[in-house]
Design a protein around this motif. Structure first.
Motif, PDB file in Angstrom:
ATOM      1  N   ARG A  41      43.599  38.354  33.322  1.00 16.11           N
ATOM      2  CA  ARG A  41      43.782  39.237  32.736  1.00 16.11           C
ATOM      3  C   ARG A  41      43.455  39.915  31.047  1.00 16.11           C
ATOM      4  N   TYR A  42      43.821  38.149  30.358  1.00 15.13           N
ATOM      5  CA  TYR A  42      43.643  38.565  28.790  1.00 15.13           C
ATOM      6  C   TYR A  42      42.209  37.763  28.807  1.00 15.13           C
ATOM      7  N   SER A  43      41.598  36.961  29.439  1.00 18.04           N
ATOM      8  CA  SER A  43      40.186  36.606  29.271  1.00 18.04           C
ATOM      9  C   SER A  43      38.909  38.072  30.069  1.00 18.04           C
ATOM     10  N   SER A  44      39.836  38.571  30.404  1.00 12.92           N
ATOM     11  CA  SER A  44      38.725  39.958  30.911  1.00 12.92           C
ATOM     12  C   SER A  44      39.338  40.633  29.862  1.00 12.92           C
ATOM     13  N   LEU A  57      37.252  41.183  39.030  1.00  8.75           N
ATOM     14  CA  LEU A  57      38.532  40.984  39.497  1.00  8.75           C
ATOM     15  C   LEU A  57      39.783  39.887  39.375  1.00  8.75           C
ATOM     16  N   ILE A  58      40.398  40.888  38.543  1.00  7.86           N
ATOM     17  CA  ILE A  58      41.876  39.874  37.470  1.00  7.86           C
ATOM     18  C   ILE A  58      42.314  39.746  38.386  1.00  7.86           C
ATOM     19  N   SER A  64      51.883  37.261  44.078  1.00 13.42           N
ATOM     20  CA  SER A  64      51.380  38.377  44.017  1.00 13.42           C
ATOM     21  C   SER A  64      50.266  38.861  43.879  1.00 13.42           C
ATOM     22  N   GLY A  65      50.063  38.328  42.520  1.00  7.97           N
ATOM     23  CA  GLY A  65      48.256  38.522  41.829  1.00  7.97           C
ATOM     24  C   GLY A  65      47.830  38.046  42.630  1.00  7.97           C
ATOM     25  N   TYR A  66      47.997  36.646  42.951  1.00 11.44           N
ATOM     26  CA  TYR A  66      46.770  35.140  43.799  1.00 11.44           C
ATOM     27  C   TYR A  66      46.664  36.490  44.901  1.00 11.44           C
ATOM     28  N   LYS A  71      43.678  38.795  49.236  1.00 11.10           N
ATOM     29  CA  LYS A  71      42.474  39.648  50.194  1.00 11.10           C
ATOM     30  C   LYS A  71      41.912  40.997  49.855  1.00 11.10           C
ATOM     31  N   LYS A  72      41.286  40.504  48.313  1.00  9.26           N
ATOM     32  CA  LYS A  72      40.269  41.823  48.483  1.00  9.26           C
ATOM     33  C   LYS A  72      39.213  40.998  49.034  1.00  9.26           C
TER      34      LYS A  72
END
Length: 305
Positions: A41-44, A57-58, A64-66, A71-72
């Motif tokens: 998220r930070y690099s985005s 894709l963050i 849960s984040g991974y 899933k995507k």
């Protein structure tokens, strides 16, 4: 040809800045390609306004984040998967196993094998050369522009000219130059040059101490977001910083820069500044930059101002 390309950048902010040449050069080779980037998220934040990236894709660094990203990825299929990470990484191995792509490109090692080993295509040691190695696979005769590109919104500068941007936020202990060195440097600059100094420092205690000791209207302090930091560095006549994101932002805007580096050869070769006017000052110590003298930095300032 209009391939769907997935790029995995697991590095830090500076790594993302130095990967931006890959995005715009791919758009030259494949004008109709669709580029998706997986990153933190930070690099985005580096990519928020990047016109060469179609989708992000963050990764939120939690289980849960991974799982959300995995899933995507199950729902998507790509022509190419490019992992730009040049170092051994278990995370790279995990993502390679989750991505559905016709061809994978990355730096193979003892724990991971890509369809195309980018070690065979790299042409140098700087991070921009490592992150763009896939371009030599796609177009062997193509000569890429390796200057990083940032696309933050532009606005009229309100900074007083001429000026120096001094980044004191080092991130790592071994990149901390020390308050005493910074105080001595600032005293010399204020005494010898008619320059306004814009200081990025995250530690309020240090800011208060410098304000009290130096008491100059030409000292300006700010705690900047990434976008604001880019604005300050772009608008400056010279940037001075330890080996941090600020160095790479200066490279993107061709701002003259002085970089303070630990004595770790592979690191300063990989992350050295790219500005046309730049000087790298290397410590004698691999674990500290404290032995870099103020006089050495002042000599560099004299050459670049």
């Amino acid at each position: 040809m209009s391939p769907d390309i997935l790029i995995f950048q697991s590095g830090k902010l500076g790594d993302m800045v130095l990967t931006t040449p890959l995005f715009f050069n791919l758009k030259i080779i494949f004008p109709d390609s669709k580029i998706t980037v997986i990153c933190s998220r930070y690099s985005s934040e580096i990519l928020r306004y990047n016109k060469n990236v179609d989708n992000i894709l963050i990764i939120d660094k939690s289980l849960s984040g991974y799982m959300k990203v995995f899933k995507k990825l199950r729902q998507l299929k790509f022509d190419y998967f490019i992992d730009v990470n040049p170092d051994r990484s278990k995370t790279s191995k995990i993502f390679l196993g989750r991505v559905r792509a016709e061809t994978s490109l990355g730096y193979s090692n003892d724990i991971i094998n890509f369809d195309v080993n980018l070690s065979n295509y790299k042409n140098g040691f700087h991070y921009t050369e490592l992150s763009t190695a896939s371009l030599r696979f796609f177009a062997p005769d193509f000569t890429p522009n390796l200057t990083p590109k940032l696309y933050f919104p532009t606005s009229g500068s309100t900074m007083l000219k001429p000026n120096v941007h001094l980044n004191m936020s080092a991130g790592k202990k071994e990149r901390n130059w020390g308050l005493g060195n910074y105080e001595k440097l600032l005293t010399h600059i204020l005494g010898e040059y008619n320059l306004n100094i814009y200081i990025n420092c995250l530690e309020l205690k240090i800011v208060k101490e410098l304000k009290l000791k130096l008491n100059s209207k030409r000292l300006h302090f700010h705690k900047a977001s990434i976008e604001e930091l880019a604005y300050y560095i772009k608008s400056s006549d010279l940037a001075i910083s330890p080996d941090t994101l600020a160095i790479h932002i200066a490279s993107a805007y061709n701002t003259p820069v002085i970089g303070l580096y630990n004595n770790v050869e592979w690191n300063y070769k990989r992350f050295s500044p790219l500005s046309e006017k730049q000087e790298v000052i290397v410590s004698k110590n691999k674990d500290s930059i404290m032995d870099i003298s103020v006089d050495t930095v002042l000599e560099s300032i004299q050459r670049l101002i």
